[in-house]
Design a protein around this motif. Sequence first.
Motif, PDB file in Angstrom:
ATOM      1  N   LEU B   3       0.837  -1.201   0.000  1.00 32.11           N
ATOM      2  CA  LEU B   3       0.000   0.000   0.000  1.00 32.11           C
ATOM      3  C   LEU B   3       0.874   1.254   0.000  1.00 32.11           C
ATOM      4  N   PRO B   4       0.383   2.333  -0.606  1.00 33.25           N
ATOM      5  CA  PRO B   4       1.119   3.588  -0.481  1.00 33.25           C
ATOM      6  C   PRO B   4       1.029   4.099   0.962  1.00 33.25           C
ATOM      7  N   ILE B  28     -12.558   4.848   5.622  1.00 38.39           N
ATOM      8  CA  ILE B  28     -12.476   3.417   5.367  1.00 38.39           C
ATOM      9  C   ILE B  28     -13.489   2.709   6.263  1.00 38.39           C
ATOM     10  N   GLY B  31     -12.888  -1.751   3.999  1.00 39.57           N
ATOM     11  CA  GLY B  31     -11.627  -1.640   3.271  1.00 39.57           C
ATOM     12  C   GLY B  31     -11.497  -2.558   2.068  1.00 39.57           C
ATOM     13  N   LEU B  35      -8.859  -0.572  -0.167  1.00 40.95           N
ATOM     14  CA  LEU B  35      -7.475  -1.052  -0.078  1.00 40.95           C
ATOM     15  C   LEU B  35      -7.018  -1.694  -1.391  1.00 40.95           C
ATOM     16  N   VAL B  36      -7.950  -2.354  -2.092  1.00 41.75           N
ATOM     17  CA  VAL B  36      -7.585  -2.922  -3.400  1.00 41.75           C
ATOM     18  C   VAL B  36      -7.243  -1.774  -4.359  1.00 41.75           C
ATOM     19  N   LYS B  39      -3.829  -0.443  -3.490  1.00 42.07           N
ATOM     20  CA  LYS B  39      -2.726  -1.312  -3.917  1.00 42.07           C
ATOM     21  C   LYS B  39      -2.482  -1.158  -5.417  1.00 42.07           C
ATOM     22  N   ARG B  40      -3.570  -0.919  -6.152  1.00 44.29           N
ATOM     23  CA  ARG B  40      -3.423  -0.738  -7.607  1.00 44.29           C
ATOM     24  C   ARG B  40      -3.059   0.699  -7.956  1.00 44.29           C
TER      25      ARG B  40
END
Lengths: 156, 330
Positions: B3-4, B28, B31, B35-36, B39-40
């Motif tokens: 994650l950033p 959130i 999540g 969160l997906v 991550k992308r």
Amino acid sequence: MKELIILTINGIEHGVLVETHWTLLDVLRDKIGMTGTKKGCDNGECGACTVIIDGEAVLSCLILAIQAQGKDILTIEGVSQDGKPDTVQDAFVKYGGIQCGFCTPGMIMASRALLNKIPHPSTEEIKRGLSGNLCRCTGYVKIIEAVENASTTEIT
Amino acid sequence: MSLPKFEFVAPKTVAGAISLQKDNAKFIAGGTDLLVAMKRRISSPSVIIDLNKISNLKRIKWNKKDGLRIGPLITLTQLKENPLVGKHLPGLSQIVPLISAPQLQNMGTIGGNLCLDARCYYYNQPVFLKKKREPCLKAGGQVCHVVKSGNRCHAVYSGDMAAPLMALGTRVKITGYSKTKELALRKFFSGSGIKPNILKSDELLTDIIVPPQPESSGFSYRKLRLRDTLDFPLLGVAVFIDLDEKDGRCKDFCLILSAVGPSPVVVEAATKMMRGKRMTPKLMDRVAREAQKKAHPVDNAASSPGYRREMVRVLIKKAIREALIPFSKV
Ligand SMILES: Cc1cc2nc3c(=O)[nH]c(=O)nc-3n(C[C@H](O)[C@H](O)[C@H](O)COP(=O)(O)OP(=O)(O)OC[C@H]3O[C@@H](n4cnc5c(N)ncnc54)[C@H](O)[C@@H]3O)c2cc1C
Ligand code: FES
Ligand code: FES
């Protein structure tokens, strides 16, 4: 900035220094050294990272470690009791529910959570309960058989 | 993918959560969507405001006048297992198994589901696959890679709860910095793929209110997906029917299509065609054909637009039949 948190894993409290953006999965594997929980897709799509938090099967790749504070975390390392495998683990071995083994920890955790809620599930309920867990080897038949058998041998 | 980085806060009250909002902060809940996306690298908030410590948002209440009042932080599993939902709106609990998979149902919330971002095959790719093309409209650019002509974003709102909740006449409460408002769920969606709902960044969805349903009514939600698990809807159809038990005529009818565009679509024509009529196979077919005109799937999901459009009719008829099951005579 790192923060010191306490995670209760398999009944034992672990103090860990974490960054806010670390997932529970990464902290379990890379900081605490519990590599039983697997990282498959890291995106919620495969179930390999399944752990049980406060009684519910959840995906540790989509939970921040910092959010898991104060909760009861059960991982694959904690399902055996007094050195004896759990009935679900036994059944997976006995009925050939394992081939390469990568999906197995996640499958066992999802099965464990299912049997805790529904001690004697129907085949359909087992399929639903494990539908978030992908296996590239077994074709699922033996896994389902294993859970069916675990549910009948279990003393509840 | 990791994650950033971000700052993390977990306020205990709604007011606290709203006051912590600043540029580029994100709420959130479960999540499972946010969160997906992070991550992308589709979303990179500088602050994450966790709503999970706000106990006010985790309640389900029932009263005869307003019906069910559901807190947005209720997880899909809690919704399925809640005795009040089971007693007063069993149809709602039955939708949960159609969404994602058990672990995600244990994590994902009903509020997060309604606030879900719109999805598109191009936009939701990991960032390294997108690099070669210029950013699309949703990513702040000027083009749509799916429908090349025109300047509209075609990302699809793919939440499963919205269509059935809309069909049941659900209202939502929105709480902002200085005021709160209550509106029909159908007004909650913006019609834009870029941002599918009308929430401002410092507004929270704080209540989901599902009115009591007439005893003479039936309800169904049908979903099209390739696998029987995990997949987002390729099409969703929600139907609500209220019948006059004496003469079998339709008192009220509501048809909502989902996952065919940036917002769920209310098929108003279907309501007009059905009211006062008896449900014959011929009428059902006419309604299904009429509704099909409202669905414009484009090439941005896992199956072809032609197939999805064809399935609109099929699924509508199945949903109507299912909604009619409580009425033995029809
Ligand atoms: C593999 C996979 C499969 C999935 N399949 C499906 C599916 O079949 N159907 C489906 O509908 N969904 C699916 N999802 C998406 C998701 O799991 C669910 O929609 C879930 O209900 C989202 O809720 P959440 O609490 O996790 O949302 P979050 O990720 O926490 O939030 C989503 C968005 O809503 C905002 N938000 C959340 N709560 C509030 C609030 N109260 N007020 C204002 N804003 C808020 C957040 O800021 C964020 O932008 C899937 C996800 C994955 C990873
Ligand atoms: S690693 Fe978490 S679901 Fe695949
Ligand atoms: S045993 Fe190899 S993935 Fe399941």
